[in-house]
Design a protein around this motif. Structure first.
Motif, PDB file in Angstrom:
ATOM      1  N   THR A 241       6.474   3.008  11.866  1.00  0.00           N
ATOM      2  CA  THR A 241       7.775   2.458  11.506  1.00  0.00           C
ATOM      3  C   THR A 241       7.975   2.437  10.008  1.00  0.00           C
ATOM      4  O   THR A 241       9.003   2.910   9.494  1.00  0.00           O
ATOM      5  N   PHE A 242       7.006   1.896   9.279  1.00  0.00           N
ATOM      6  CA  PHE A 242       7.167   1.725   7.843  1.00  0.00           C
ATOM      7  C   PHE A 242       7.262   3.058   7.115  1.00  0.00           C
ATOM      8  O   PHE A 242       8.088   3.218   6.213  1.00  0.00           O
ATOM      9  N   THR A 243       6.410   3.989   7.474  1.00  0.00           N
ATOM     10  CA  THR A 243       6.438   5.268   6.762  1.00  0.00           C
ATOM     11  C   THR A 243       7.725   6.042   7.045  1.00  0.00           C
ATOM     12  O   THR A 243       8.222   6.754   6.171  1.00  0.00           O
ATOM     13  N   SER A 244       8.280   5.907   8.242  1.00  0.00           N
ATOM     14  CA  SER A 244       9.516   6.618   8.550  1.00  0.00           C
ATOM     15  C   SER A 244      10.691   6.075   7.754  1.00  0.00           C
ATOM     16  O   SER A 244      11.681   6.788   7.525  1.00  0.00           O
ATOM     17  N   LEU A 245      10.615   4.831   7.289  1.00  0.00           N
ATOM     18  CA  LEU A 245      11.714   4.235   6.523  1.00  0.00           C
ATOM     19  C   LEU A 245      11.803   4.795   5.109  1.00  0.00           C
ATOM     20  O   LEU A 245      12.806   4.552   4.422  1.00  0.00           O
ATOM     21  N   THR A 246      10.794   5.522   4.640  1.00  0.00           N
ATOM     22  CA  THR A 246      10.872   6.152   3.325  1.00  0.00           C
ATOM     23  C   THR A 246      11.525   7.522   3.390  1.00  0.00           C
ATOM     24  O   THR A 246      12.031   8.026   2.392  1.00  0.00           O
ATOM     25  N   LEU A 247      11.515   8.135   4.553  1.00  0.00           N
ATOM     26  CA  LEU A 247      12.049   9.487   4.712  1.00  0.00           C
ATOM     27  C   LEU A 247      13.537   9.592   4.374  1.00  0.00           C
ATOM     28  O   LEU A 247      13.976  10.606   3.809  1.00  0.00           O
ATOM     29  N   PRO A 248      14.388   8.598   4.682  1.00  0.00           N
ATOM     30  CA  PRO A 248      15.812   8.711   4.347  1.00  0.00           C
ATOM     31  C   PRO A 248      16.105   8.878   2.867  1.00  0.00           C
ATOM     32  O   PRO A 248      17.227   9.262   2.512  1.00  0.00           O
ATOM     33  N   ASN A 249      15.139   8.608   1.981  1.00  0.00           N
ATOM     34  CA  ASN A 249      15.365   8.864   0.554  1.00  0.00           C
ATOM     35  C   ASN A 249      15.676  10.330   0.275  1.00  0.00           C
ATOM     36  O   ASN A 249      16.231  10.659  -0.780  1.00  0.00           O
TER      37      ASN A 249
ATOM     38  N   VAL B 279       0.833  -1.207   0.000  1.00  0.00           N
ATOM     39  CA  VAL B 279       0.000   0.000   0.000  1.00  0.00           C
ATOM     40  C   VAL B 279       0.865   1.253   0.000  1.00  0.00           C
ATOM     41  O   VAL B 279       0.602   2.218  -0.723  1.00  0.00           O
ATOM     42  N   MET B 280       1.939   1.243   0.809  1.00  0.00           N
ATOM     43  CA  MET B 280       2.787   2.423   0.898  1.00  0.00           C
ATOM     44  C   MET B 280       3.528   2.674  -0.410  1.00  0.00           C
ATOM     45  O   MET B 280       3.698   3.817  -0.846  1.00  0.00           O
ATOM     46  N   ASP B 281       4.004   1.592  -1.059  1.00  0.00           N
ATOM     47  CA  ASP B 281       4.696   1.763  -2.334  1.00  0.00           C
ATOM     48  C   ASP B 281       3.775   2.368  -3.392  1.00  0.00           C
ATOM     49  O   ASP B 281       4.225   3.093  -4.285  1.00  0.00           O
ATOM     50  N   LYS B 282       2.472   2.086  -3.290  1.00  0.00           N
ATOM     51  CA  LYS B 282       1.534   2.569  -4.311  1.00  0.00           C
ATOM     52  C   LYS B 282       1.003   3.958  -4.011  1.00  0.00           C
ATOM     53  O   LYS B 282       0.887   4.796  -4.902  1.00  0.00           O
ATOM     54  N   TYR B 283       0.672   4.224  -2.726  1.00  0.00           N
ATOM     55  CA  TYR B 283      -0.005   5.471  -2.388  1.00  0.00           C
ATOM     56  C   TYR B 283       0.869   6.465  -1.619  1.00  0.00           C
ATOM     57  O   TYR B 283       0.425   7.575  -1.347  1.00  0.00           O
ATOM     58  N   GLY B 284       2.074   6.063  -1.236  1.00  0.00           N
ATOM     59  CA  GLY B 284       2.928   6.973  -0.493  1.00  0.00           C
ATOM     60  C   GLY B 284       2.698   6.872   1.009  1.00  0.00           C
ATOM     61  O   GLY B 284       1.742   6.252   1.481  1.00  0.00           O
ATOM     62  N   PRO B 285       3.558   7.524   1.798  1.00  0.00           N
ATOM     63  CA  PRO B 285       3.509   7.355   3.253  1.00  0.00           C
ATOM     64  C   PRO B 285       2.503   8.242   3.976  1.00  0.00           C
ATOM     65  O   PRO B 285       2.125   7.948   5.100  1.00  0.00           O
TER      66      PRO B 285
ATOM     67  N   ALA C  47      17.770  -0.755   0.181  1.00  0.00           N
ATOM     68  CA  ALA C  47      17.773   0.603  -0.374  1.00  0.00           C
ATOM     69  C   ALA C  47      18.871   0.765  -1.419  1.00  0.00           C
ATOM     70  O   ALA C  47      18.727   1.552  -2.365  1.00  0.00           O
ATOM     71  N   ALA C  48      19.977   0.024  -1.261  1.00  0.00           N
ATOM     72  CA  ALA C  48      21.103   0.161  -2.181  1.00  0.00           C
ATOM     73  C   ALA C  48      20.926  -0.655  -3.453  1.00  0.00           C
ATOM     74  O   ALA C  48      21.355  -0.243  -4.529  1.00  0.00           O
ATOM     75  N   VAL C  49      20.293  -1.821  -3.354  1.00  0.00           N
ATOM     76  CA  VAL C  49      20.261  -2.766  -4.471  1.00  0.00           C
ATOM     77  C   VAL C  49      18.974  -2.679  -5.281  1.00  0.00           C
ATOM     78  O   VAL C  49      18.999  -2.811  -6.506  1.00  0.00           O
ATOM     79  N   TYR C  50      17.845  -2.440  -4.604  1.00  0.00           N
ATOM     80  CA  TYR C  50      16.554  -2.519  -5.284  1.00  0.00           C
ATOM     81  C   TYR C  50      15.952  -1.127  -5.490  1.00  0.00           C
ATOM     82  O   TYR C  50      16.311  -0.175  -4.783  1.00  0.00           O
ATOM     83  N   PRO C  51      15.033  -0.989  -6.443  1.00  0.00           N
ATOM     84  CA  PRO C  51      14.367   0.306  -6.661  1.00  0.00           C
ATOM     85  C   PRO C  51      13.632   0.755  -5.405  1.00  0.00           C
ATOM     86  O   PRO C  51      13.076  -0.069  -4.664  1.00  0.00           O
ATOM     87  N   SER C  52      13.617   2.057  -5.165  1.00  0.00           N
ATOM     88  CA  SER C  52      12.962   2.574  -3.967  1.00  0.00           C
ATOM     89  C   SER C  52      11.474   2.282  -3.968  1.00  0.00           C
ATOM     90  O   SER C  52      10.846   2.187  -2.910  1.00  0.00           O
ATOM     91  N   SER C  53      10.877   2.089  -5.160  1.00  0.00           N
ATOM     92  CA  SER C  53       9.449   1.785  -5.230  1.00  0.00           C
ATOM     93  C   SER C  53       9.137   0.391  -4.712  1.00  0.00           C
ATOM     94  O   SER C  53       7.979   0.067  -4.449  1.00  0.00           O
ATOM     95  N   GLN C  54      10.162  -0.463  -4.551  1.00  0.00           N
ATOM     96  CA  GLN C  54       9.951  -1.813  -4.057  1.00  0.00           C
ATOM     97  C   GLN C  54      10.363  -1.975  -2.596  1.00  0.00           C
ATOM     98  O   GLN C  54      10.203  -3.065  -2.033  1.00  0.00           O
TER      99      GLN C  54
ATOM    100  N   PHE D 202       8.328   9.403  -1.570  1.00  0.00           N
ATOM    101  CA  PHE D 202       9.638  10.028  -1.677  1.00  0.00           C
ATOM    102  C   PHE D 202      10.443   9.310  -2.749  1.00  0.00           C
ATOM    103  O   PHE D 202      10.566   8.085  -2.720  1.00  0.00           O
ATOM    104  N   PRO D 203      11.039  10.049  -3.698  1.00  0.00           N
ATOM    105  CA  PRO D 203      11.844   9.398  -4.739  1.00  0.00           C
ATOM    106  C   PRO D 203      13.206   9.024  -4.199  1.00  0.00           C
ATOM    107  O   PRO D 203      13.530   9.274  -3.038  1.00  0.00           O
ATOM    108  N   ALA D 204      14.019   8.425  -5.066  1.00  0.00           N
ATOM    109  CA  ALA D 204      15.388   8.079  -4.670  1.00  0.00           C
ATOM    110  C   ALA D 204      16.138   9.332  -4.272  1.00  0.00           C
ATOM    111  O   ALA D 204      15.925  10.419  -4.818  1.00  0.00           O
ATOM    112  N   GLY D 205      17.060   9.180  -3.328  1.00  0.00           N
ATOM    113  CA  GLY D 205      17.709  10.327  -2.720  1.00  0.00           C
ATOM    114  C   GLY D 205      18.474  11.202  -3.676  1.00  0.00           C
ATOM    115  O   GLY D 205      18.512  12.411  -3.530  1.00  0.00           O
ATOM    116  N   HIS D 206      19.161  10.591  -4.696  1.00  0.00           N
ATOM    117  CA  HIS D 206      19.977  11.403  -5.590  1.00  0.00           C
ATOM    118  C   HIS D 206      19.125  12.341  -6.430  1.00  0.00           C
ATOM    119  O   HIS D 206      19.493  13.472  -6.705  1.00  0.00           O
ATOM    120  N   VAL D 207      17.945  11.854  -6.831  1.00  0.00           N
ATOM    121  CA  VAL D 207      17.038  12.721  -7.585  1.00  0.00           C
ATOM    122  C   VAL D 207      16.582  13.880  -6.721  1.00  0.00           C
ATOM    123  O   VAL D 207      16.541  15.026  -7.135  1.00  0.00           O
TER     124      VAL D 207
END
Length: 500
Positions: free
Chosen positions: A154-162, A101-107, A404-411, A226-231
């Motif tokens: 917990t889960f939503t906070s893990l997207t913030l580091p992007n 759900v979070m990957d589809k709709y955001g945190p 976070a390093a190996v797989y797309p942030s959307s996954q 949140f998109p990937a950090g470099h973007v």
């Protein structure tokens, strides 16, 4: 009105600091169940079961214990622990659908829902405490909402580091450390309770704090993921709204060697850690020859040491982020270097090398923990407590940083949820292990600990594969850089001639 991603990027430090505090107060607080159990029994939840037993028993009421004027009994313990089982199960089982759900709709929406559920759980618990003889059943709903709301945090906070680019793994580790340290929240509340504050007033204040969390999310968290950090760092005003699975499908990611080996590592580590938590009191009783006061002291020490997760988890994050700033971007073809100077490593290769070091270090600590468990020395258990706490923070941070390093942030959310669910199911094996220890082994944990120590060696499969994989990628990069272009020219004759 939700803020834009650019606005949230400008507020990322405020969001990070508040997310750490919110994780400490609202995420996995059910891990501090021991302290909550004492307060619930002191408030009379399901104490009527004890009263029924007293009225139906032929013995005198002196055979029954009381806590804060309320009778307590085994039936009460079983009912309350059943409520805890419901809440703690949601902490693990809900991770996979929540990640999807979070990957589809955001945190944002998930975090708003989680904070509302947590506040409602506090109100239900307070309402139940007002009339425990008739409303004790509400503790089941309260703990279920508490577990669900905490995992949302917990889960939503893990997207913030992007939002933090090359420091992403460090901030993931910080979020996981605050999540793991939230086990001290109920022990802290119990201190306030013992000082004279009423249980209902504490819960009402806590519900009010959850409303502040709702307000903070409503003001600062954007609708888009949140998109990937470099973007985010390079073009904060040009955020993509979504990220697709074009680079790698979700099914392919699940069956990749790195994910499968990470599952083995997490399953083994979770079983090792959870078995110790479940059997700790029994182990301490065997070491103290049944001295319950000493067992209580050591249990309190173990609870306080959970705060180490907040301090030690960022260490493994630093390992995951080591020397990334000195590396070239994976797709940067414009990097300039002097003639004859070797090309710097790409960030992808460096991230895999860093993950290898992180998992080797974590598994060495896990083996050390297994060794201290085998030695029957009471004072040495303090070292076991410390190693247990460090490994618990390190392993989640290392796995989160690796994904976070190996797989797309959307996954990220879906893969983390899948891993959490499978490792939680595997950790259910701790129950038959515990039954074997207290049954055929007569309370002696030696052979169970020896078996778990041997099983822990499987954790080195993942860093071994990552080491080989990083060398393979480095070899491909070297061959690409050193391979000369072959040109063909035609001489005066008809035979072609190759030259460099």
């Amino acid at each position: 009105m939700a803020p834009t991603l650019a606005t949230s990027f400008a507020r990322r430090w405020w969001m990070a600091v508040t997310a750490v505090i919110e994780n400490l107060l609202f995420s996995a607080v059910l891990l501090g169940w021991g302290s909550l159990l004492i307060m619930l029994k002191s408030e009379g939840f399901y104490s009527y079961l004890s009263s029924l037993n007293i009225s139906n028993a032929s013995s005198s009421e002196d055979d029954y214990l009381e806590m804060n004027g309320w009778p307590i009994c085994k039936d009460q313990d079983e009912m309350l622990n059943l409520a805890f089982t419901v809440g703690s199960f949601l902490l693990s089982a809900i991770t996979l659908p929540m990640g999807i759900v979070m990957d589809k709709y955001g945190p944002r929406k998930l975090r708003l829902l989680g904070s509302a559920c947590f506040a409602f759980s506090c109100l239900l618990m307070a309402y139940g405490a007002s009339d425990p003889n008739n409303l004790s059943i509400l503790i089941f709903f309260a703990l279920a909402l508490n577990g669900f709301g905490g995992m949302c945090m917990t889960f939503t906070s893990l997207t913030l580091p992007n939002m933090f680019g090359d420091l992403r793994s460090t901030f993931i580790a910080l979020m996981i450390g605050s999540y793991a340290s939230s086990a001290v929240t109920f022990p802290g509340i119990k201190v306030i309770y013992d000082l004279g504050a009423t249980f209902i007033s504490i819960l009402l204040v806590w519900a009010g704090c959850a409303c502040l969390l709702f307000l903070n999310c409503f003001i600062n968290w954007p609708l888009e993921p949140f998109p990937a950090g470099h973007v985010a760092l390079k073009k904060p005003t040009l955020f993509p709204h979504t990220q697709t699975f074009s680079h790698q499908s979700f099914i392919k990611s699940i069956f990749s060697s790195i994910f499968l080996l990470s599952l083995i590592t997490m399953c083994v580590t979770q079983l090792r850690l959870i078995f110790y938590m479940g059997a700790m009191n029994t182990i301490l009783e065997s070491l103290t020859e049944g001295d319950l006061s000493t067992v209580s002291v050591y249990s309190s020490i173990f609870g306080v040491l959970q705060l180490l997760c907040l301090v030690t988890s960022p260490v493994i994050g630093q390992v995951m982020d080591w020397r990334l700033k000195d590396c070239e971007d994976d797709n940067d073809k414009s990097a300039k270097r002097e003639p004859g100077q070797p090309r710097r490593r790409t960030k992808q290769i460096q991230k895999i090398i860093n993950a290898t070091r992180a998992f080797i270090f974590t598994n060495l600590l896990l083996v050390g923990f297994g060794v201290t468990c085998i030695i029957p020395n009471l004072h040495l258990q303090i070292l076991s407590f410390i190693l247990h706490t460090i490994v618990r923070g390190f392993i989640h941070s290392a796995v989160g940083g690796l994904y976070a390093a190996v797989y797309p942030s959307s996954q990220f959310g879906s893969l983390t949820g899948m891993q959490s669910l499978i490792s939680a199911l595997f950790a259910l094996l701790q129950q038959p292990l515990f039954m074997a220890m207290v049954g055929p082994l007569d309370g002696d944990p030696l052979w169970v600990n020896v078996g778990l120590l041997a099983l822990s060696m499987l954790g080195f499969c993942l860093p071994a594969y990552l080491l080989l994989h990083s060398r393979h990628l480095q070899r491909l990069q070297d061959e690409r850089d050193e391979d000369p272009k072959i040109y063909v020219k035609m001489n005066n004759g008809s035979q072609p001639e190759a030259f460099v």
